[in-house]
Design an enzyme around this catalytic site. Structure first.
Site, PDB file in Angstrom:
ATOM      1  N   PRO A  45       0.854  -1.200   0.000  1.00 55.60           N
ATOM      2  CA  PRO A  45       0.000   0.000   0.000  1.00 55.60           C
ATOM      3  C   PRO A  45       0.889   1.249   0.000  1.00 55.60           C
ATOM      4  O   PRO A  45       1.304   1.732   1.038  1.00 55.60           O
ATOM      5  CB  PRO A  45      -0.798  -0.137   1.300  1.00 55.60           C
ATOM      6  CG  PRO A  45       0.092  -0.928   2.205  1.00 55.60           C
ATOM      7  CD  PRO A  45       0.900  -1.839   1.333  1.00 55.60           C
ATOM      8  N   ASP A  76       6.090   2.735   1.581  1.00 55.75           N
ATOM      9  CA  ASP A  76       5.153   1.722   2.068  1.00 55.75           C
ATOM     10  C   ASP A  76       4.473   2.280   3.315  1.00 55.75           C
ATOM     11  O   ASP A  76       5.117   2.497   4.338  1.00 55.75           O
ATOM     12  CB  ASP A  76       5.910   0.429   2.385  1.00 55.75           C
ATOM     13  CG  ASP A  76       4.992  -0.720   2.737  1.00 55.75           C
ATOM     14  OD1 ASP A  76       3.844  -0.481   3.139  1.00 55.75           O
ATOM     15  OD2 ASP A  76       5.447  -1.886   2.636  1.00 55.75           O
ATOM     16  N   HIS A  77       3.177   2.504   3.217  1.00 51.57           N
ATOM     17  CA  HIS A  77       2.458   3.134   4.329  1.00 51.57           C
ATOM     18  C   HIS A  77       2.360   2.217   5.545  1.00 51.57           C
ATOM     19  O   HIS A  77       1.942   2.660   6.625  1.00 51.57           O
ATOM     20  CB  HIS A  77       1.055   3.559   3.876  1.00 51.57           C
ATOM     21  CG  HIS A  77       0.676   4.933   4.346  1.00 51.57           C
ATOM     22  ND1 HIS A  77       0.842   5.346   5.643  1.00 51.57           N
ATOM     23  CD2 HIS A  77       0.136   5.983   3.678  1.00 51.57           C
ATOM     24  CE1 HIS A  77       0.418   6.589   5.774  1.00 51.57           C
ATOM     25  NE2 HIS A  77      -0.008   7.012   4.583  1.00 51.57           N
ATOM     26  N   ARG A  78       2.746   0.963   5.397  1.00 54.28           N
ATOM     27  CA  ARG A  78       2.735   0.063   6.553  1.00 54.28           C
ATOM     28  C   ARG A  78       3.907   0.331   7.487  1.00 54.28           C
ATOM     29  O   ARG A  78       3.826   0.059   8.684  1.00 54.28           O
ATOM     30  CB  ARG A  78       2.776  -1.397   6.095  1.00 54.28           C
ATOM     31  CG  ARG A  78       1.563  -1.853   5.301  1.00 54.28           C
ATOM     32  CD  ARG A  78       1.768  -3.252   4.742  1.00 54.28           C
ATOM     33  NE  ARG A  78       2.904  -3.307   3.805  1.00 54.28           N
ATOM     34  CZ  ARG A  78       3.326  -4.414   3.200  1.00 54.28           C
ATOM     35  NH1 ARG A  78       2.694  -5.577   3.446  1.00 54.28           N
ATOM     36  NH2 ARG A  78       4.344  -4.382   2.365  1.00 54.28           N
TER      37      ARG A  78
END
Length: 465
Positions: free
Chosen positions: A258, A435-437
């Site tokens: 994401p 990576d938004h994680r």
């Protein structure tokens, strides 16, 4: 008395299971020395010259240029212990395999004892067996088999090995997008022949023509247009080798990560002035020329040390973020064979000069197709200088399984407010896809702002020197 030994495609490391023959370096009848390169192959990682562990006379080659072979498939056979081999390779010609084999275990190759004889493999759902390849004395095209009633392709999916031996048959199937696992062979013990593939091609063309006719005859619905149907004159380019590996990685990145992107314009005037001063130095302080990419690489390593969240990877099975200790900096390089990402190892401990030298070495290796698999893997962060293509901005796709990529546009003179006044300055657009994680927008923005500050004021880097 000569002994004929079979040399198989060795394990090339890095989990590679197949390779495409790009160029044969020897002909049938040539005398080869121990560990002499005999074929150039392309894997999903790089171009590799494969050395043969035996010294002797080449008696047969397997596979034409362009054919794909799995690891363990025969490449060629060599007659060792013959008088010709002894004269050329400097051996005694005793005929013993050990006297004509290097016994070395090269990196990625296993040039040890002679390979065991191949065994026939029976596909699971059918009774046909894959025939053992018969050595061919030269790479000339195989004659077409006698006409036989060609069966239509089977509709059920067939798992297990494909009962086909000829590289010509495999190449013909690839060129026309025919799945050999759905073709029923008419040869002995279910062997797939050229006539079988040609029949499948004819049937595919008939189905395509039928679909095209149906599209033409069917009025288009309101607000829609008929879909394009592949025609006979369309070109099909196989996604294999380096290009296929890149396609798989990019697709996986889009599917699993994401990602989000932020960007900023930065005044690079001071950075360019600092580079000019470095390259213009004379006397004892003079050194190798410094590239803009080397300066940006040094800025990246300083930023990653300050924001280690972006030097990470995600372990989805364990549901953990793994923050990586070392910084191995990848950089995108465009080559004739497609996009590759060489990796500068231990980039955090390198100076600007060291980074520039390693980037130059890897770039030249990429252009000539001589990058090793180890030089293309293990990166923790990627720098993408797409400004060399004459564009200002982009939203990069993260190089899976990394967590971020910094993109750099071209540096151009533009109007800019400097010191409260309008002036012409050297401006560059920077973009960060992350990576938004692994982090939120605040961390990503802080990283990008630090990079921009270093570009605008290179003296900021002195704090980390």
């Amino acid at each position: 008395m000569a002994q004929v030994l079979e040399f198989k495609l060795p394990d090339l490391g890095e989990g590679l299971t197949e390779a495409e023959i790009v160029r044969w370096l020897v002909e049938v009848g040539d005398v080869v020395a121990i560990d002499q390169p005999v074929v150039e192959v392309e894997t999903a990682k790089a171009m590799v010259e494969v050395p043969c562990p035996y010294g002797g006379v080449v008696t047969a080659r397997f596979g034409e240029e362009g054919a794909e072979l799995p690891v363990g498939a025969p490449l060629l056979t060599v007659a060792v212990g013959s008088p010709e081999a002894g004269e050329e390779s400097g051996t005694t010609g005793s005929g013993a395999a050990g006297a004509e084999s290097s016994g070395n275990v090269l990196v990625g190759y296993g040039t040890g004892a002679p390979a065991a004889r191949r065994r026939r493999v029976r596909p699971e759902p059918v009774s046909a067996r894959a025939a053992t390849a018969t050595p061919t004395p030269a790479p000339a095209p195989m004659p077409a088999p006698a006409p036989t009633p060609a069966p239509v392709p089977a509709t059920a999916e067939v798992r297990g090995p494909v009962a086909v031996v000829s590289p010509l048959v495999r190449k013909l199937a690839r060129q026309h997008d025919i799945d050999l696992r759905q073709v029923t062979g008419s040869g002995r013990e279910g062997l797939i022949l050229r006539a079988d593939v040609e029949a499948a091609i004819r049937e595919l063309k008939e189905r395509t023509a039928g679909v095209a006719a149906a599209v033409v005859d069917t009025p288009a619905l309101a607000g829609s247009s008929p879909q394009a149907v592949p025609g006979a004159g369309d070109e099909r380019i196989p996604l294999r080798g380096v290009r296929g590996a890149v396609a798989d990685k990019l697709s996986r990145s889009r599917h699993e990560i994401p990602d989000a992107t932020c960007w900023v314009d930065a005044d690079a005037t001071e950075l360019m002035a600092a580079r000019a001063a470095m390259n213009g130095a004379v006397g004892p302080s003079a050194g190798p020329k410094v590239s803009v990419l080397a300066l940006l690489a040094r800025i990246c390593t300083a930023a990653l040390a300050k924001f280690p969240e972006l030097n990470s990877t995600v372990d989805p099975a364990a549901r953990e973020i793994v923050r990586l200790r070392d910084i191995h900096l990848g950089f995108a390089a465009q080559t004739e064979r497609g996009l590759v990402v060489p990796v500068v190892r231990d980039a955090r401990s390198r100076s600007v000069e060291s980074l520039g030298a390693e980037i130059g070495r890897l770039t030249e290796a990429a252009r000539t197709g001589r990058l090793t698999p180890a030089e293309l893997t293990g990166g923790t962060f990627t720098l993408n200088n797409y400004g060399v293509f004459g564009v200002d901005g982009s939203t990069p796709i993260i190089n899976h399984p990394e967590a971020a990529m910094l993109g750099v546009g071209r540096i151009l003179p533009r109007p800019w407010v400097h010191g409260g006044e309008l002036a012409v300055r050297q401006v560059v657009q920077l973009s960060l896809t992350f990576d938004h994680r692994v982090c939120d927008g605040g961390t990503a923005g802080g990283f990008l702002r630090y990079v921009a500050d270093c570009v605008e004021q290179p003296a900021v880097l002195l704090r980390t020197v």
